[in-house]
Every structure is written in C-alpha cells, then in structure tokens.
Design a protein around this motif. Structure first.
Motif, PDB file in Angstrom:
ATOM      1  N   GLY A  66       0.857  -0.878  -0.246  1.00 32.25           N
ATOM      2  CA  GLY A  66       0.328   0.073  -0.081  1.00 32.25           C
ATOM      3  C   GLY A  66       1.123   1.423  -0.151  1.00 32.25           C
ATOM      4  O   GLY A  66       1.971   1.224   0.790  1.00 32.25           O
ATOM      5  N   PRO A  67       0.392   2.499  -0.388  1.00 36.86           N
ATOM      6  CA  PRO A  67       0.973   3.574  -0.528  1.00 36.86           C
ATOM      7  C   PRO A  67       1.561   3.646   1.233  1.00 36.86           C
ATOM      8  O   PRO A  67       0.841   3.941   1.794  1.00 36.86           O
ATOM      9  N   SER A  68       2.905   5.215   0.945  1.00 38.21           N
ATOM     10  CA  SER A  68       3.117   5.116   2.422  1.00 38.21           C
ATOM     11  C   SER A  68       3.795   6.414   1.630  1.00 38.21           C
ATOM     12  O   SER A  68       4.392   6.245   1.245  1.00 38.21           O
ATOM     13  N   PRO A  69       3.524   8.032   2.440  1.00 40.91           N
ATOM     14  CA  PRO A  69       4.434   9.197   2.614  1.00 40.91           C
ATOM     15  C   PRO A  69       6.286   9.341   2.629  1.00 40.91           C
ATOM     16  O   PRO A  69       6.397   9.973   3.298  1.00 40.91           O
ATOM     17  N   ARG A  70       6.190   7.766   3.377  1.00 39.04           N
ATOM     18  CA  ARG A  70       6.875   7.813   4.820  1.00 39.04           C
ATOM     19  C   ARG A  70       7.334   5.964   4.072  1.00 39.04           C
ATOM     20  O   ARG A  70       6.937   5.386   4.694  1.00 39.04           O
ATOM     21  N   VAL A  93       5.714 -11.970  -3.343  1.00 33.56           N
ATOM     22  CA  VAL A  93       5.186 -10.590  -3.825  1.00 33.56           C
ATOM     23  C   VAL A  93       6.202 -10.339  -4.452  1.00 33.56           C
ATOM     24  O   VAL A  93       6.304  -9.606  -5.684  1.00 33.56           O
ATOM     25  N   LEU A  94       7.108 -10.360  -4.705  1.00 32.49           N
ATOM     26  CA  LEU A  94       8.425 -10.613  -5.870  1.00 32.49           C
ATOM     27  C   LEU A  94       8.040 -11.303  -7.101  1.00 32.49           C
ATOM     28  O   LEU A  94       8.058 -10.987  -8.333  1.00 32.49           O
ATOM     29  N   ARG A  95       6.847 -12.681  -6.797  1.00 36.24           N
ATOM     30  CA  ARG A  95       6.446 -13.370  -7.259  1.00 36.24           C
ATOM     31  C   ARG A  95       5.792 -12.640  -8.102  1.00 36.24           C
ATOM     32  O   ARG A  95       5.327 -12.440  -9.778  1.00 36.24           O
ATOM     33  N   SER A 112       3.511   3.234  -3.833  1.00 32.97           N
ATOM     34  CA  SER A 112       3.888   1.997  -3.210  1.00 32.97           C
ATOM     35  C   SER A 112       5.167   0.776  -3.362  1.00 32.97           C
ATOM     36  O   SER A 112       6.083   1.127  -4.315  1.00 32.97           O
ATOM     37  N   PHE A 113       5.977   0.823  -2.363  1.00 29.54           N
ATOM     38  CA  PHE A 113       7.698   0.363  -2.547  1.00 29.54           C
ATOM     39  C   PHE A 113       7.417  -1.191  -1.291  1.00 29.54           C
ATOM     40  O   PHE A 113       8.316  -1.435  -1.724  1.00 29.54           O
ATOM     41  N   ALA A 114       6.435  -2.152  -1.152  1.00 28.16           N
ATOM     42  CA  ALA A 114       6.101  -3.146  -1.468  1.00 28.16           C
ATOM     43  C   ALA A 114       7.530  -4.498  -2.185  1.00 28.16           C
ATOM     44  O   ALA A 114       7.860  -5.110  -1.709  1.00 28.16           O
ATOM     45  N   LEU A 115       7.918  -3.824  -2.883  1.00 25.42           N
ATOM     46  CA  LEU A 115       8.554  -4.563  -4.067  1.00 25.42           C
ATOM     47  C   LEU A 115       9.965  -4.490  -3.667  1.00 25.42           C
ATOM     48  O   LEU A 115      10.706  -4.838  -3.496  1.00 25.42           O
ATOM     49  N   LEU A 116      10.220  -2.650  -3.308  1.00 26.01           N
ATOM     50  CA  LEU A 116      11.583  -2.738  -2.916  1.00 26.01           C
ATOM     51  C   LEU A 116      12.051  -3.140  -2.230  1.00 26.01           C
ATOM     52  O   LEU A 116      12.988  -3.694  -1.231  1.00 26.01           O
ATOM     53  N   TYR A 117      10.933  -3.338  -0.110  1.00 27.02           N
ATOM     54  CA  TYR A 117      10.643  -3.664   1.032  1.00 27.02           C
ATOM     55  C   TYR A 117      11.086  -4.832   1.046  1.00 27.02           C
ATOM     56  O   TYR A 117      12.169  -5.380   1.529  1.00 27.02           O
ATOM     57  N   ALA A 118      10.347  -6.081  -0.495  1.00 29.59           N
ATOM     58  CA  ALA A 118      10.451  -7.678  -0.545  1.00 29.59           C
ATOM     59  C   ALA A 118      11.803  -7.467  -0.830  1.00 29.59           C
ATOM     60  O   ALA A 118      12.701  -8.549   0.142  1.00 29.59           O
ATOM     61  N   LEU A 119      12.277  -6.861  -1.826  1.00 30.58           N
ATOM     62  CA  LEU A 119      14.066  -7.132  -2.574  1.00 30.58           C
ATOM     63  C   LEU A 119      14.955  -6.837  -1.080  1.00 30.58           C
ATOM     64  O   LEU A 119      15.865  -7.087  -0.943  1.00 30.58           O
ATOM     65  N   GLU A 140      12.382  -8.024 -18.335  1.00 33.14           N
ATOM     66  CA  GLU A 140      11.531  -7.269 -18.646  1.00 33.14           C
ATOM     67  C   GLU A 140      12.253  -6.047 -19.167  1.00 33.14           C
ATOM     68  O   GLU A 140      12.832  -5.356 -19.014  1.00 33.14           O
ATOM     69  N   PRO A 141      11.413  -5.271 -20.155  1.00 34.07           N
ATOM     70  CA  PRO A 141      11.983  -3.995 -21.078  1.00 34.07           C
ATOM     71  C   PRO A 141      11.976  -2.865 -19.699  1.00 34.07           C
ATOM     72  O   PRO A 141      11.275  -2.546 -18.482  1.00 34.07           O
ATOM     73  N   GLU A 142      12.931  -2.257 -20.150  1.00 35.45           N
ATOM     74  CA  GLU A 142      14.136  -1.011 -19.472  1.00 35.45           C
ATOM     75  C   GLU A 142      12.366  -0.476 -18.623  1.00 35.45           C
ATOM     76  O   GLU A 142      13.105   0.318 -17.728  1.00 35.45           O
ATOM     77  N   GLU A 143      12.581  -0.084 -19.602  1.00 40.36           N
ATOM     78  CA  GLU A 143      11.102   0.943 -19.293  1.00 40.36           C
ATOM     79  C   GLU A 143       9.385   0.606 -18.027  1.00 40.36           C
ATOM     80  O   GLU A 143       9.627   1.262 -16.503  1.00 40.36           O
ATOM     81  N   THR A 144       9.689  -1.028 -17.961  1.00 37.83           N
ATOM     82  CA  THR A 144       8.955  -1.501 -17.483  1.00 37.83           C
ATOM     83  C   THR A 144       9.742  -1.538 -15.989  1.00 37.83           C
ATOM     84  O   THR A 144       9.268  -0.962 -14.444  1.00 37.83           O
ATOM     85  N   VAL A 145      10.646  -2.128 -15.989  1.00 34.41           N
ATOM     86  CA  VAL A 145      11.605  -2.029 -14.904  1.00 34.41           C
ATOM     87  C   VAL A 145      12.028  -0.807 -13.405  1.00 34.41           C
ATOM     88  O   VAL A 145      12.071  -1.093 -12.790  1.00 34.41           O
ATOM     89  N   ASP A 146      12.253   0.158 -15.123  1.00 30.28           N
ATOM     90  CA  ASP A 146      12.526   1.491 -14.056  1.00 30.28           C
ATOM     91  C   ASP A 146      11.226   2.059 -12.628  1.00 30.28           C
ATOM     92  O   ASP A 146      11.127   2.419 -12.203  1.00 30.28           O
ATOM     93  N   ARG A 147       9.868   1.597 -13.362  1.00 24.61           N
ATOM     94  CA  ARG A 147       8.531   2.184 -12.993  1.00 24.61           C
ATOM     95  C   ARG A 147       8.046   1.587 -12.025  1.00 24.61           C
ATOM     96  O   ARG A 147       8.337   2.242 -11.338  1.00 24.61           O
ATOM     97  N   LEU A 148       9.617   0.152 -12.011  1.00 25.45           N
ATOM     98  CA  LEU A 148       8.693  -0.799 -10.960  1.00 25.45           C
ATOM     99  C   LEU A 148       9.886  -0.642  -9.653  1.00 25.45           C
ATOM    100  O   LEU A 148       8.992  -0.123  -8.533  1.00 25.45           O
ATOM    101  N   LEU A 149      10.674   0.220 -10.274  1.00 26.35           N
ATOM    102  CA  LEU A 149      12.603  -0.339  -9.311  1.00 26.35           C
ATOM    103  C   LEU A 149      12.896   1.613  -9.336  1.00 26.35           C
ATOM    104  O   LEU A 149      13.679   1.546  -7.675  1.00 26.35           O
ATOM    105  N   GLY A 150      12.851   2.064 -10.306  1.00 25.61           N
ATOM    106  CA  GLY A 150      12.954   3.959 -10.124  1.00 25.61           C
ATOM    107  C   GLY A 150      14.903   3.734  -9.646  1.00 25.61           C
ATOM    108  O   GLY A 150      15.361   2.835 -10.599  1.00 25.61           O
ATOM    109  N   ASP A 151      15.384   4.186  -8.927  1.00 24.32           N
ATOM    110  CA  ASP A 151      16.567   4.325  -8.445  1.00 24.32           C
ATOM    111  C   ASP A 151      17.265   3.470  -8.081  1.00 24.32           C
ATOM    112  O   ASP A 151      18.703   3.322  -8.265  1.00 24.32           O
ATOM    113  N   ALA A 152      16.539   2.549  -7.215  1.00 24.14           N
ATOM    114  CA  ALA A 152      17.096   1.221  -7.441  1.00 24.14           C
ATOM    115  C   ALA A 152      18.051   0.582  -8.088  1.00 24.14           C
ATOM    116  O   ALA A 152      18.882  -0.202  -7.312  1.00 24.14           O
ATOM    117  N   VAL A 153      17.053   0.731  -9.581  1.00 25.01           N
ATOM    118  CA  VAL A 153      18.418  -0.529 -10.563  1.00 25.01           C
ATOM    119  C   VAL A 153      19.791   0.604 -10.088  1.00 25.01           C
ATOM    120  O   VAL A 153      20.337  -0.725 -10.154  1.00 25.01           O
TER     121      VAL A 153
END
Length: 170
Positions: A66-70, A93-95, A112-119, A140-153
C-alpha cells in the motif's frame, strides 16, 4: 491506603484474590485500582489474562503493501524479527511482480514500495530463491523495470544480486 498518583491519578491497593476471599488462601492477589474520585475497579489476574499473539507472516508482509509517504520502519522491523518465517510471503510479492509486471504496478500504486521492501529483506536474508525471480524481473523492458524499481536499479540492484546469488558471482 495507597498514595494518589500513577497513571490517571489511580492509586494501587493490595487486596486479596477471589479465591482467597472465598477460601481463605490464595497465591496471587488481585489488584484494585482506585481513582482520585474514589471509584474502584478490581483486576483479577485469573479472569483478565492479556496475551500478545504473534501475527502470521502474511499479516506482517501485508503491512509493507500500500501507498505510504513515509518509510515503514515499524513494519520493516516486525518483518525483520520474523524474517525466516516471512521469506515465502516476501517471495510471493516478488513472484507477483514477475508474473504480472504491469498489473502489479497498477494494483500497488505509484507510492507503494512493497516490491522494494521485499527485495531489501530478501537480500538481507540472502534468499537464493529470490535470485532467479529478480533476474526474471530484470528481463522485462527497461521502462517497465524502471517504473517498478526506480533509482534502486542503479543504487541497490548490485547488492540484491550479490546477496541472493548464494555465493556464486555468476
């Protein structure tokens, strides 16, 4: 009589338990709390047992969604305390992200940062099972990965890959 003060102006008086009052012997006294207004309330340890249940791994991991500003520090700390038990839920979550990349991002929302937290948690746990899933996500395509992971890549990906590789740098 006890002294005024304590929580909410209550004073504690030592009284006997129901068993002791009834039978004349008892091992654990009840406690009577008396407010500054003179009203009292008896708390019997035999009738008011408080327990704290440990949440299931699914309940712990759902707190990361879920979304969270913190940053969800309390939720992350709870999962860290039970990391072994939560590994399968974190992998799910990753699957879920790998199986439905577009739908996952839409369901979780942009903040939401659920995927980043899980990773992060799976890498900390050195979960080898996460390695192949992470590689599948990166196919997956670069833009899709970038949308999910952002700067974490660029900031975290190397750490995640190394930690989940199981000692093999391949």
């Amino acid at each position: 009589p006890g002294q005024p003060g304590g929580l909410l102006g209550l004073r504690e008086l030592k009284v006997t338990s129901r068993y002791e009052r009834r039978f004349g012997t008892g091992s654990e006294p009840a406690t009577t709390l008396r407010s500054s207004s003179g009203r009292s309330r008896s708390i019997d340890p035999h009738s008011a047992v408080m327990t704290t249940a440990t949440p299931s791994p699914a309940e712990l991991v759902v707190g990361l969604r879920g979304p969270s500003p913190r940053y969800k520090r309390a939720e992350m700390d709870r999962v860290l305390e039970h990391l072994d038990e939560c590994e399968q839920e974190l992998l799910s979550v990753l699957r879920e992200a790998v199986d439905d990349v577009v739908g996952f991002g839409e369901r979780e929302g942009p903040s939401s940062f659920a995927l980043l937290y899980a990773l992060h948690l799976l890498a900390r746990h050195r979960s080898e099972a996460a390695h192949e899933l992470l590689l599948a996500l990166l196919r997956e395509p670069e833009e899709t990965v970038d949308r999910l992971l952002g700067d974490a890549v660029t900031e975290d990906l190397g750490t995640w890959l190394y930690a989940t590789a199981g000692g093999s740098p391949q």
